[in-house]
Design an enzyme around this catalytic site. Structure first.
Site, PDB file in Angstrom:
ATOM      1  N   TYR A 177       0.864  -1.158  -0.100  1.00  0.00           N
ATOM      2  CA  TYR A 177      -0.003   0.038  -0.096  1.00  0.00           C
ATOM      3  C   TYR A 177       0.882   1.205  -0.032  1.00  0.00           C
ATOM      4  CZ  TYR A 177      -3.156   3.654   2.075  1.00  0.00           C
ATOM      5  OH  TYR A 177      -3.892   4.653   2.164  1.00  0.00           O
ATOM      6  N   THR A 180       2.445   2.246  -3.262  1.00  0.00           N
ATOM      7  CA  THR A 180       1.396   2.513  -4.322  1.00  0.00           C
ATOM      8  C   THR A 180       1.554   4.192  -3.871  1.00  0.00           C
ATOM      9  OG1 THR A 180      -0.449   2.350  -3.028  1.00  0.00           O
ATOM     10  CG2 THR A 180       0.432   0.668  -4.701  1.00  0.00           C
ATOM     11  N   GLY A 210      -4.101  11.317   7.269  1.00  0.00           N
ATOM     12  CA  GLY A 210      -3.875  10.547   8.266  1.00  0.00           C
ATOM     13  C   GLY A 210      -4.925   9.561   8.402  1.00  0.00           C
ATOM     14  N   SER A 216     -13.038  -0.032   6.487  1.00  0.00           N
ATOM     15  CA  SER A 216     -11.851  -0.820   5.886  1.00  0.00           C
ATOM     16  C   SER A 216     -10.621  -0.515   6.971  1.00  0.00           C
ATOM     17  CB  SER A 216     -11.834  -0.689   4.596  1.00  0.00           C
ATOM     18  OG  SER A 216     -11.363   0.667   4.192  1.00  0.00           O
TER      19      SER A 216
HETATM   20  P1  NDP Z   1     -12.361   2.270   1.414  1.00  0.00           P
HETATM   21  O1  NDP Z   1     -11.662   0.759   1.583  1.00  0.00           O
HETATM   22  O2  NDP Z   1     -13.580   2.487   2.340  1.00  0.00           O
HETATM   23  O3  NDP Z   1     -13.025   2.224  -0.007  1.00  0.00           O
HETATM   24  C1  NDP Z   1     -12.315   2.028  -1.177  1.00  0.00           C
HETATM   25  C2  NDP Z   1     -13.224   2.247  -2.511  1.00  0.00           C
HETATM   26  O4  NDP Z   1     -12.445   1.704  -3.489  1.00  0.00           O
HETATM   27  C3  NDP Z   1     -14.500   1.393  -2.298  1.00  0.00           C
HETATM   28  O5  NDP Z   1     -15.434   2.594  -2.918  1.00  0.00           O
HETATM   29  C4  NDP Z   1     -14.149   0.160  -3.036  1.00  0.00           C
HETATM   30  O6  NDP Z   1     -15.549  -0.171  -3.704  1.00  0.00           O
HETATM   31  C5  NDP Z   1     -13.327   0.796  -4.320  1.00  0.00           C
HETATM   32  N1  NDP Z   1     -12.502  -0.378  -5.097  1.00  0.00           N
HETATM   33  C6  NDP Z   1     -11.867  -1.370  -3.942  1.00  0.00           C
HETATM   34  N2  NDP Z   1     -11.203  -1.997  -5.166  1.00  0.00           N
HETATM   35  C7  NDP Z   1     -11.470  -1.574  -6.467  1.00  0.00           C
HETATM   36  C8  NDP Z   1     -11.237  -1.971  -7.810  1.00  0.00           C
HETATM   37  N3  NDP Z   1     -10.374  -2.957  -7.909  1.00  0.00           N
HETATM   38  N4  NDP Z   1     -11.779  -1.214  -8.662  1.00  0.00           N
HETATM   39  C9  NDP Z   1     -12.482  -0.030  -8.370  1.00  0.00           C
HETATM   40  N5  NDP Z   1     -12.585   0.339  -7.321  1.00  0.00           N
HETATM   41  C10 NDP Z   1     -12.223  -0.341  -6.261  1.00  0.00           C
HETATM   42  O7  NDP Z   1     -11.239   3.240   1.436  1.00  0.00           O
HETATM   43  P2  NDP Z   1     -11.101   4.628   2.224  1.00  0.00           P
HETATM   44  O8  NDP Z   1     -12.418   5.536   2.075  1.00  0.00           O
HETATM   45  O9  NDP Z   1     -10.604   4.400   3.604  1.00  0.00           O
HETATM   46  O10 NDP Z   1      -9.956   5.445   1.610  1.00  0.00           O
HETATM   47  C11 NDP Z   1     -10.137   6.279   0.313  1.00  0.00           C
HETATM   48  C12 NDP Z   1      -8.947   6.952  -0.114  1.00  0.00           C
HETATM   49  O11 NDP Z   1      -8.335   7.549   1.475  1.00  0.00           O
HETATM   50  C13 NDP Z   1      -7.861   6.118  -0.425  1.00  0.00           C
HETATM   51  O12 NDP Z   1      -7.244   6.393  -1.399  1.00  0.00           O
HETATM   52  C14 NDP Z   1      -6.865   5.809   0.832  1.00  0.00           C
HETATM   53  O13 NDP Z   1      -5.675   5.509   0.539  1.00  0.00           O
HETATM   54  C15 NDP Z   1      -6.936   7.266   1.606  1.00  0.00           C
HETATM   55  N6  NDP Z   1      -6.545   7.272   2.765  1.00  0.00           N
HETATM   56  C16 NDP Z   1      -7.486   6.449   3.747  1.00  0.00           C
HETATM   57  C17 NDP Z   1      -7.102   6.399   4.880  1.00  0.00           C
HETATM   58  C18 NDP Z   1      -7.826   5.921   6.333  1.00  0.00           C
HETATM   59  O14 NDP Z   1      -7.694   5.680   7.238  1.00  0.00           O
HETATM   60  N7  NDP Z   1      -9.139   5.357   5.658  1.00  0.00           N
HETATM   61  C19 NDP Z   1      -5.838   7.304   5.651  1.00  0.00           C
HETATM   62  C20 NDP Z   1      -4.979   7.593   4.496  1.00  0.00           C
HETATM   63  C21 NDP Z   1      -5.549   7.784   3.296  1.00  0.00           C
HETATM   64  P3  NDP Z   1     -15.806  -1.732  -4.235  1.00  0.00           P
HETATM   65  O15 NDP Z   1     -15.466  -2.632  -3.405  1.00  0.00           O
HETATM   66  O16 NDP Z   1     -17.268  -1.551  -4.424  1.00  0.00           O
HETATM   67  O17 NDP Z   1     -14.960  -1.658  -5.418  1.00  0.00           O
END
Ligand code: NDP
Length: 282
Positions: A177, A180, A210, A216
């Protein structure tokens, strides 16, 4: 002299962080949000809806996307539609952009937010998972940017890349992760220079987050750390404002900014603090 200098620095920081966001600028804006079925992406879709934007959302799960679209329409989106796509499939990123541009008649905001699931564990030598995750979390972002760029140039639009403190600082349990996210910061940071040098009127915002309280994220860290997680809805609004005000880089919550500033001052103590913030018995 030192006190005056500190005052000037504080004033400059406060000035650069003043809230210049004009909600009406998003009324009717043509927005594509990825990873919008859950978490921060879902919350971004709802905020854009409240601001009266025209929204296309995408993720893999059609049944969940349908519900998010319904909620967006209830909240006041000028229009809201979805397209199911899997970003590990190399033809889907362009297909999604094409769909959004056709449906919206152009594009103002490309919000790149999706991530594929990745285990929270020490690296076990699985190179294939990292290769797959690079396609989902990184290469698909490039493909979508490339497909959207001509349309964003026409609209003087914006790209928003959702990144992480884990793309700025190394931490255990998240090697693929983190790779990426470092890639995103490196690639899109370079692109910011190139857009500026070519005087292109497309803004590119990289949001550094953060720990955020999405299901998830919380499921992954459970048992490893009791670090405070910040609300997804606030994080989503922060990202939208940063994009709308065409900021280069934005940080939420604020500690991430200071963490990045002092990251390299005392590496030994930094690593000690990071390693001791997790429960782990070898
Ligand atoms: P979630 O895991 O809650 O959501 C991920 C989303 O991506 C879902 O809508 C999922 O939907 C979609 N997804 C997963 N796999 C695929 C795929 N193969 N193709 C297309 N869509 C896909 O993530 P967060 O909301 O927690 O994170 C959102 C962003 O924030 C990310 O970029 C993350 O790195 C960043 N971030 C989050 C943090 C946190 O603590 N939550 C901290 C720092 C950064 P579906 O399963 O329906 O495809």
């Amino acid at each position: 002299t030192k006190i005056v200098a500190l005052g000037v620095v504080t004033a400059l920081v406060a000035y650069s962080w003043r809230d210049t966001f004009a909600p009406e600028s998003l009324q009717g804006a043509k927005v594509l949000v990825t990873g919008a079925s859950t978490g921060i992406g879902e919350q971004m879709a709802y905020h854009y809806a409240r601001f009266g934007a025209q929204i296309v959302i995408t993720a893999r799960r059609e049944n969940v996307l349908r519900e998010v679209v319904e909620r967006c329409l209830e909240l006041g989106a000028q229009s809201a539609i979805y397209i199911a796509a899997d970003m590990s499939n190399t033809s889907d990123p362009e297909r999604v952009v094409r769909f959004a541009v056709e449906e919206l008649g152009g594009l103002d905001y490309l919000v790149l937010n999706h991530i594929g699931p990745s285990p929270f564990t020490m690296w076990n030598g699985d190179v294939e998972h990292t290769r797959w995750l690079m396609q989902v979390n990184f290469l698909s972002y490039l493909q979508m940017t490339s497909a959207a760029m001509p349309h964003l140039e026409k609209s003087a639009g914006s790209i928003v890349v959702v990144s992480s403190l884990l793309g700025k600082m190394c931490s255990p349990f998240v090697a693929p992760y983190s790779a990426t996210k470092f890639s995103l910061n490196g690639f899109f940071g370079t692109m910011q220079h190139e857009l500026a040098m070519q005087r292109k009127n497309v803004s590119l915002t990289i949001s550094i987050l953060g720990l955020i309280d999405t299901q998830s994220a919380l499921e992954k860290i459970r048992g490893y750390t009791d670090m405070k997680a910040y609300p997804a809805s606030e994080a989503a609004l922060h990202i939208i404002k940063a994009g709308a005000t065409r900021q280069r880089e934005s940080f939420y919550p604020l500690y991430t900014y200071f963490a990045c500033l002092i990251r390299d001052w005392f590496p030994f103590f930094r690593d000690l603090v990071i390693q001791n913030s997790y429960n782990f018995e070898p």
